[in-house]
Design a protein around this motif. Sequence first.
Motif, PDB file in Angstrom:
ATOM      1  N   VAL A   3       0.893  -1.215   0.278  1.00  0.00           N
ATOM      2  CA  VAL A   3      -0.118   0.102   0.053  1.00  0.00           C
ATOM      3  C   VAL A   3       1.019   1.261   0.134  1.00  0.00           C
ATOM      4  O   VAL A   3       0.656   2.317  -0.813  1.00  0.00           O
ATOM      5  N   VAL A   4       2.027   1.308   0.728  1.00  0.00           N
ATOM      6  CA  VAL A   4       2.793   2.457   0.877  1.00  0.00           C
ATOM      7  C   VAL A   4       3.474   2.660  -0.386  1.00  0.00           C
ATOM      8  O   VAL A   4       3.502   3.779  -0.961  1.00  0.00           O
ATOM      9  N   GLY A   5       3.910   1.509  -0.811  1.00  0.00           N
ATOM     10  CA  GLY A   5       4.713   1.751  -2.213  1.00  0.00           C
ATOM     11  C   GLY A   5       3.809   2.319  -3.431  1.00  0.00           C
ATOM     12  O   GLY A   5       4.056   2.951  -4.330  1.00  0.00           O
ATOM     13  N   ALA A   6       2.507   1.787  -3.504  1.00  0.00           N
ATOM     14  CA  ALA A   6       1.559   2.285  -4.433  1.00  0.00           C
ATOM     15  C   ALA A   6       0.965   3.824  -4.219  1.00  0.00           C
ATOM     16  O   ALA A   6       0.981   4.336  -5.073  1.00  0.00           O
ATOM     17  N   PHE A   7       1.068   4.164  -2.781  1.00  0.00           N
ATOM     18  CA  PHE A   7       0.672   5.560  -2.454  1.00  0.00           C
ATOM     19  C   PHE A   7       1.586   6.385  -2.752  1.00  0.00           C
ATOM     20  O   PHE A   7       1.305   7.448  -3.279  1.00  0.00           O
ATOM     21  N   ARG A   8       3.115   6.217  -2.660  1.00  0.00           N
ATOM     22  CA  ARG A   8       3.999   6.883  -3.063  1.00  0.00           C
ATOM     23  C   ARG A   8       3.716   7.468  -4.599  1.00  0.00           C
ATOM     24  O   ARG A   8       4.075   8.410  -4.853  1.00  0.00           O
ATOM     25  N   ALA A   9       3.451   6.341  -5.640  1.00  0.00           N
ATOM     26  CA  ALA A   9       3.262   6.799  -6.804  1.00  0.00           C
ATOM     27  C   ALA A   9       2.301   7.639  -7.010  1.00  0.00           C
ATOM     28  O   ALA A   9       2.222   8.850  -7.528  1.00  0.00           O
ATOM     29  N   ASP A  10       1.280   7.739  -6.179  1.00  0.00           N
ATOM     30  CA  ASP A  10      -0.063   8.593  -6.069  1.00  0.00           C
ATOM     31  C   ASP A  10       0.724  10.197  -5.612  1.00  0.00           C
ATOM     32  O   ASP A  10      -0.130  11.255  -6.139  1.00  0.00           O
ATOM     33  N   VAL A  11       1.347  10.369  -4.678  1.00  0.00           N
ATOM     34  CA  VAL A  11       2.134  11.418  -3.976  1.00  0.00           C
ATOM     35  C   VAL A  11       2.698  12.073  -5.115  1.00  0.00           C
ATOM     36  O   VAL A  11       2.248  13.254  -5.415  1.00  0.00           O
ATOM     37  N   GLY A  20       3.138  -1.268  -7.862  1.00  0.00           N
ATOM     38  CA  GLY A  20       2.000  -1.042  -8.522  1.00  0.00           C
ATOM     39  C   GLY A  20       1.041  -2.113  -7.471  1.00  0.00           C
ATOM     40  O   GLY A  20       1.501  -2.645  -6.626  1.00  0.00           O
ATOM     41  N   HIS A  21      -0.374  -1.526  -7.845  1.00  0.00           N
ATOM     42  CA  HIS A  21      -1.381  -2.067  -6.781  1.00  0.00           C
ATOM     43  C   HIS A  21      -2.519  -2.491  -7.577  1.00  0.00           C
ATOM     44  O   HIS A  21      -3.516  -1.991  -7.202  1.00  0.00           O
ATOM     45  N   GLY A  22      -2.233  -2.642  -8.782  1.00  0.00           N
ATOM     46  CA  GLY A  22      -3.563  -3.032  -9.955  1.00  0.00           C
ATOM     47  C   GLY A  22      -4.283  -4.181  -9.662  1.00  0.00           C
ATOM     48  O   GLY A  22      -5.395  -4.193  -9.823  1.00  0.00           O
ATOM     49  N   GLU A  23      -3.607  -5.198  -9.010  1.00  0.00           N
ATOM     50  CA  GLU A  23      -4.341  -6.627  -8.938  1.00  0.00           C
ATOM     51  C   GLU A  23      -3.260  -7.320  -7.849  1.00  0.00           C
ATOM     52  O   GLU A  23      -2.462  -7.116  -7.520  1.00  0.00           O
ATOM     53  N   PHE A  27      -8.515  -8.891  -5.744  1.00  0.00           N
ATOM     54  CA  PHE A  27      -8.727  -7.286  -6.035  1.00  0.00           C
ATOM     55  C   PHE A  27      -8.161  -6.920  -7.310  1.00  0.00           C
ATOM     56  O   PHE A  27      -7.092  -7.432  -7.869  1.00  0.00           O
ATOM     57  N   SER A  28      -8.883  -6.259  -8.207  1.00  0.00           N
ATOM     58  CA  SER A  28      -8.638  -5.399  -9.513  1.00  0.00           C
ATOM     59  C   SER A  28      -8.829  -3.890  -9.055  1.00  0.00           C
ATOM     60  O   SER A  28      -9.940  -3.720  -8.759  1.00  0.00           O
ATOM     61  N   THR A  29      -7.876  -3.305  -9.653  1.00  0.00           N
ATOM     62  CA  THR A  29      -8.044  -1.851  -9.729  1.00  0.00           C
ATOM     63  C   THR A  29      -8.282  -1.146 -11.091  1.00  0.00           C
ATOM     64  O   THR A  29      -7.524  -1.369 -12.042  1.00  0.00           O
ATOM     65  N   PHE A  30      -9.345  -0.158 -11.203  1.00  0.00           N
ATOM     66  CA  PHE A  30      -9.506   0.419 -12.509  1.00  0.00           C
ATOM     67  C   PHE A  30      -9.371   1.995 -12.610  1.00  0.00           C
ATOM     68  O   PHE A  30      -9.869   2.608 -11.536  1.00  0.00           O
ATOM     69  N   SER A  31      -8.747   2.518 -13.264  1.00  0.00           N
ATOM     70  CA  SER A  31      -9.214   4.044 -13.635  1.00  0.00           C
ATOM     71  C   SER A  31     -10.419   4.602 -13.726  1.00  0.00           C
ATOM     72  O   SER A  31     -10.969   3.692 -14.742  1.00  0.00           O
ATOM     73  N   VAL A  32     -10.940   5.487 -13.400  1.00  0.00           N
ATOM     74  CA  VAL A  32     -12.261   6.030 -13.805  1.00  0.00           C
ATOM     75  C   VAL A  32     -12.254   7.140 -14.933  1.00  0.00           C
ATOM     76  O   VAL A  32     -11.526   7.944 -15.042  1.00  0.00           O
ATOM     77  N   GLU A  33     -12.750   6.832 -15.917  1.00  0.00           N
ATOM     78  CA  GLU A  33     -12.771   7.531 -17.321  1.00  0.00           C
ATOM     79  C   GLU A  33     -13.133   9.240 -16.944  1.00  0.00           C
ATOM     80  O   GLU A  33     -14.062   9.129 -16.439  1.00  0.00           O
ATOM     81  N   ASP A  50      -8.353  11.253 -10.832  1.00  0.00           N
ATOM     82  CA  ASP A  50      -7.881  11.122  -9.344  1.00  0.00           C
ATOM     83  C   ASP A  50      -8.672  10.104  -8.641  1.00  0.00           C
ATOM     84  O   ASP A  50      -8.624  10.094  -7.593  1.00  0.00           O
ATOM     85  N   LEU A  51      -9.560   9.278  -9.510  1.00  0.00           N
ATOM     86  CA  LEU A  51     -10.223   8.339  -8.910  1.00  0.00           C
ATOM     87  C   LEU A  51      -9.896   6.878  -9.457  1.00  0.00           C
ATOM     88  O   LEU A  51      -9.444   6.949 -10.489  1.00  0.00           O
ATOM     89  N   ASN A  52     -10.078   5.823  -8.671  1.00  0.00           N
ATOM     90  CA  ASN A  52      -9.830   4.518  -8.822  1.00  0.00           C
ATOM     91  C   ASN A  52     -10.732   3.602  -8.085  1.00  0.00           C
ATOM     92  O   ASN A  52     -11.538   3.806  -7.135  1.00  0.00           O
ATOM     93  N   LEU A  53     -11.688   2.767  -9.012  1.00  0.00           N
ATOM     94  CA  LEU A  53     -12.439   1.656  -8.516  1.00  0.00           C
ATOM     95  C   LEU A  53     -11.535   0.505  -8.373  1.00  0.00           C
ATOM     96  O   LEU A  53     -10.956  -0.097  -9.179  1.00  0.00           O
TER      97      LEU A  53
END
Length: 277
Positions: A178-186, A220-223, A240-246, A250-253
């Motif tokens: 989670v922290v590794g994926a969060f750093r990318a969002d930062v 990555g935290h895609g799946e 779990f699978s992660t998708f960008s919201v078209e 700023d949102l992920n499903l």
Amino acid sequence: MSEDTINALGSFLKACRARLDPVSFGFRPERRRTPGLRREEVAQLANISPTWYTWLEQGRGGTPSKEVLNRIAAGLRLTAPERDHVFILAFGHLPESHYQGADEITPRLQRVLDALPASPAIVKNIFWDVIAWNPAAAVVLTDYAKLPRDQRNILRRLFSDSHTRAAQKNWSSVAEAVVGAFRADVARAGDSAEMAQLVSDLRHTSVEFDALWRRNDVTGHGEGIKQLHHPTIGDIDLEFSTFSVEGRADLNLMIFNPANRDSELRIRQWMATHPPA
């Protein structure tokens, strides 16, 4: 190779201004040789030189700065996907974005979440605040409706809430990912005071987060697989699978599908007898 291919940015800008109604921009409703705005009108709206804008459309103006391109995009009233397209044509990558913490989704997206009866699903923003969820998520993950808005942050709960921590069968590996994926969002959020405050708060309230943050890992935290120990349902495994919201960078499903038949039955049986309020 066609002229449009060679000067893709100029061709796109020309097409955008050609479809615009000059009257809606406050220009006189006069007879025009070609439809849409004139080049000098776009230059006026963007507060740049008409000559330079003309050269840009003709492929002779060189690469514009980000600030100028933003002014042109605003002047042409481009949508967010159109603005992204302009930056890709000009620089080969998306523009740097400064995100605001969204706190709502469209009714249509909420219906997508609700259509998954046994699969917990959430929408999180770039700050990892959960802003939407379905009934399965309320039962299996967290009943976010019972939490104040400022307590719906995944990171704060993972590192500060004892119940959330106890539910993770492999908390250490979850926290690391989670922290590794969060750093990318930062990094994606750019120079955001809100993001800087969140990171500072997490580092001061959790020595474990601080240690992971100082490692500078990006993942990555895609799946993946999430193994939970639910206090009443028991042990369940979720894919779990992660998708960008078209249209909403700023949102992920995130959708958590039961990874096996036993987990699915446990979730369905519990939801049938204990539906969320």
